[in-house]
Design an enzyme around this catalytic site. Sequence first.
Site, PDB file in Angstrom:
ATOM      1  N   GLU A   1      35.271  66.763  26.237  1.00 51.86           N
ATOM      2  CA  GLU A   1      35.388  67.425  27.526  1.00 51.86           C
ATOM      3  C   GLU A   1      34.464  66.662  28.470  1.00 51.86           C
ATOM      4  OE1 GLU A   1      34.546  71.596  27.029  1.00 51.86           O
ATOM      5  OE2 GLU A   1      34.649  71.881  29.193  1.00 51.86           O
TER       6      GLU A   1
ATOM      7  N   ARG B   1      29.623  70.346  11.923  1.00 51.76           N
ATOM      8  CA  ARG B   1      29.055  69.536  12.998  1.00 51.76           C
ATOM      9  C   ARG B   1      27.703  69.015  12.565  1.00 51.76           C
ATOM     10  NH1 ARG B   1      29.835  72.096  17.629  1.00 51.76           N
ATOM     11  NH2 ARG B   1      28.165  71.228  18.848  1.00 51.76           N
TER      12      ARG B   1
ATOM     13  N   LYS C   1      25.541  70.513  24.763  1.00 53.40           N
ATOM     14  CA  LYS C   1      25.670  69.924  26.110  1.00 53.40           C
ATOM     15  C   LYS C   1      25.053  70.827  27.165  1.00 53.40           C
ATOM     16  CE  LYS C   1      29.966  68.339  25.855  1.00 53.40           C
ATOM     17  NZ  LYS C   1      31.284  67.834  26.210  1.00 53.40           N
TER      18      LYS C   1
HETATM   19  P1  ATP Z   1      28.954  71.490  23.150  1.00 51.63           P
HETATM   20  O1  ATP Z   1      29.246  72.499  22.061  1.00 51.63           O
HETATM   21  O2  ATP Z   1      27.581  70.944  23.112  1.00 51.63           O
HETATM   22  O3  ATP Z   1      29.391  71.939  24.510  1.00 51.63           O
HETATM   23  P2  ATP Z   1      31.443  70.320  22.639  1.00 51.63           P
HETATM   24  O4  ATP Z   1      31.772  70.401  21.205  1.00 51.63           O
HETATM   25  O5  ATP Z   1      32.048  71.367  23.501  1.00 51.63           O
HETATM   26  O6  ATP Z   1      29.882  70.260  22.803  1.00 51.63           O
HETATM   27  P3  ATP Z   1      33.274  68.287  23.361  1.00 51.63           P
HETATM   28  O7  ATP Z   1      33.230  67.301  24.446  1.00 51.63           O
HETATM   29  O8  ATP Z   1      34.307  69.345  23.412  1.00 51.63           O
HETATM   30  O9  ATP Z   1      31.827  68.935  23.257  1.00 51.63           O
HETATM   31  O10 ATP Z   1      33.327  67.557  21.968  1.00 51.63           O
HETATM   32  C1  ATP Z   1      34.299  66.602  21.650  1.00 51.63           C
HETATM   33  C2  ATP Z   1      34.445  66.550  20.151  1.00 51.63           C
HETATM   34  O11 ATP Z   1      33.193  66.269  19.541  1.00 51.63           O
HETATM   35  C3  ATP Z   1      34.917  67.882  19.609  1.00 51.63           C
HETATM   36  O12 ATP Z   1      35.976  67.649  18.708  1.00 51.63           O
HETATM   37  C4  ATP Z   1      33.725  68.429  18.911  1.00 51.63           C
HETATM   38  O13 ATP Z   1      34.109  69.196  17.791  1.00 51.63           O
HETATM   39  C5  ATP Z   1      32.946  67.177  18.500  1.00 51.63           C
HETATM   40  N1  ATP Z   1      31.510  67.464  18.411  1.00 51.63           N
HETATM   41  C6  ATP Z   1      30.725  68.006  19.358  1.00 51.63           C
HETATM   42  N2  ATP Z   1      29.476  68.185  18.904  1.00 51.63           N
HETATM   43  C7  ATP Z   1      29.466  67.727  17.618  1.00 51.63           C
HETATM   44  C8  ATP Z   1      28.464  67.645  16.594  1.00 51.63           C
HETATM   45  N3  ATP Z   1      27.214  68.044  16.797  1.00 51.63           N
HETATM   46  N4  ATP Z   1      28.812  67.116  15.405  1.00 51.63           N
HETATM   47  C9  ATP Z   1      30.072  66.687  15.193  1.00 51.63           C
HETATM   48  N5  ATP Z   1      31.056  66.736  16.103  1.00 51.63           N
HETATM   49  C10 ATP Z   1      30.765  67.257  17.310  1.00 51.63           C
HETATM   50 MG    MG Z   2      34.302  71.567  23.311  1.00 49.72          MG
END
Ligand code: ATP
Ligand code: MG
Length: 572
Positions: free
Chosen positions: A42, A268, A278
């Site tokens: 995102e 994760r 984020k």
């Molecule tokens: P946040 O929860 O911090 O807002 P997010 O998961 O919403 O982060 P995205 O941009 O949606 O952020 O993430 C893109 C991809 O990265 C998603 O498929 C998510 O599952 C994966 N991802 C995000 N954080 C992690 C993590 N700590 N470990 C592994 N994969 C991750």
């Molecule tokens: Mg997300």
Amino acid sequence: MTTDDKASGATAEAGRDFIRDIVKADLDAGRVKEVVTRFPPEPNGYLHIGHAKSICLNFCIAQEFGGHCNLRFDDTNPAKEEQEYMDAIERDVRWLGFDWGKHLYHASDYFERLYGWAEDLIRAGRAYVDDQSQDEIRSNRGTLTEPGKNSPFRERGVEENLDLFRRMRAGEFPNGARVLRAKIDMASGNINLRDPVLYRILHAPHPRTGTTWKIYPSYDFAHGQSDAIEGITHSVCTLEFEDHRPLYDWFIANLNVPSKPRQYEFARLNLTYTVLSKRVLTTLVRDGYVTGWDDPRMPTIAGLRRRGVPAEAIRDFIKRIGVVKANSLVDVGMFEFSVREALNKTALRRMAVLKPLKVTIENYPEGQSEELDAVNHPDDPAAGARKIKFGRELYIEQDDFMENPPKKFFRLSPGSEVRLRYAYFVTCRDVVKNAKGEVTELRCAYDPATKGGNAPDGRKVKATMHWVSAADSIAAEVRLYNPLFSKLGPTGGEGFTADLNPNSLEVLTGARLEPALADAKPEVPVQFERNGYFCVDPASAPGKPAFNRTIGLRDTFAKDVAKDAAKDQALP
Ligand code: ATP
Ligand code: MG
């Protein structure tokens, strides 16, 4: 994958983890012809090392099994998304060593098709426009133990629903006035199936679609269908989406989509002393706790790069931790291990004195100097050697001298003899102090017969110290970084700033470096002998370089924390 990896012929590593096993089984059984994965960020922030886990998993699986991986921006929420983030994400994925080729997509490219599917659901009696307020929807959703309540608008007719939904699209209603919901089951044990919201009204311009849309699809409604449009075979995401999978499958089953993707979840990445949310990282940047998304203390890819961490170290770390289905907290020491491994192999050796103490060699002729040979890398003769200048005035590290040394202190002290690396044995004859009683200079003598570092009479010294020449060294700022959070497992919850490490940055303004370091390049760390790995900061002022400590030579932070704890306990 880097070109090197490609050249060596990456092999399918089935058996390495449960996701690769699934992919292999699907290929073997002919359920899947070509593996297609995607990384779906995102664009509401910079990528961090947690994302790197997802990136490595998705791109490597595609690579290993001969498929491809899409980069898809999940840009369904224009309120938080920016072009700057899209650019940064592309740059960081590339820097990590991955290439999506022509497969760059945006969920916003599918807005029209998603809208059409929403109308299909309405026509099939499987979606309705709800006029309840957000609060009403929330309070009628029920809890884990109680079923939800049906909306009073749930039984609206198809024609009325279509009319209202089209008027939502046309922008007739203000934000929050109505939503489109799927009609599934308000009593479902899975809250995600209690008539989830598919569309909300949002009068906000979108970075790509401009003002065309006044309604935007929810993540759940956009994600699976985007996967289906792109022919994704294995939609790999983190565990928090496990409870969304029944909904993912419901959309795929109830819509006329061009393919039937399946979702798989993995744990994760969580790291000690680190927050990978984020929301928290955005707060740190916005409220000035760090200098930006690429502050070298940030766990972002941009921050790690600026600090000097090589992409190879990140990939190696991700490979070592593996992919499992149970959440855990990984010791940041494991990441640091990978960083040291990578840097030890590649970083050239240099001499730099971080906290200088002046040394005058009294028996070395004034105005004279000489050049000595210093090797660039002890394990790599091909890295060659360089000349370093020795003269009457030098700097050594303040910590390498003690006036009243304890028993096991083998470095310089009054009367003691040590080896100066690549140079000579020197003995401390005298200590000069200022009015405050601080040591400002050491008066030493060198033994000309020990040139190169060995005594012809066979006498030994117990310490070899780094040094620089006072006349030729260059001045620099050096930034020492410690973990941004001093708590082992910071949650990033309410009041998280209390867990910030007040000593995450220490700036040394008077460091002296050997002249070869004037040519240092950003992203190419060097080893300052005995001090750690350092990398010149890309924003250094001309003629006054600033170096970031990428990482120390050993893991001292955990030990320091233990020492501090012991000291606290010992206090009366
Ligand atoms: P946040 O929860 O911090 O807002 P997010 O998961 O919403 O982060 P995205 O941009 O949606 O952020 O993430 C893109 C991809 O990265 C998603 O498929 C998510 O599952 C994966 N991802 C995000 N954080 C992690 C993590 N700590 N470990 C592994 N994969 C991750
Ligand atoms: Mg997300």
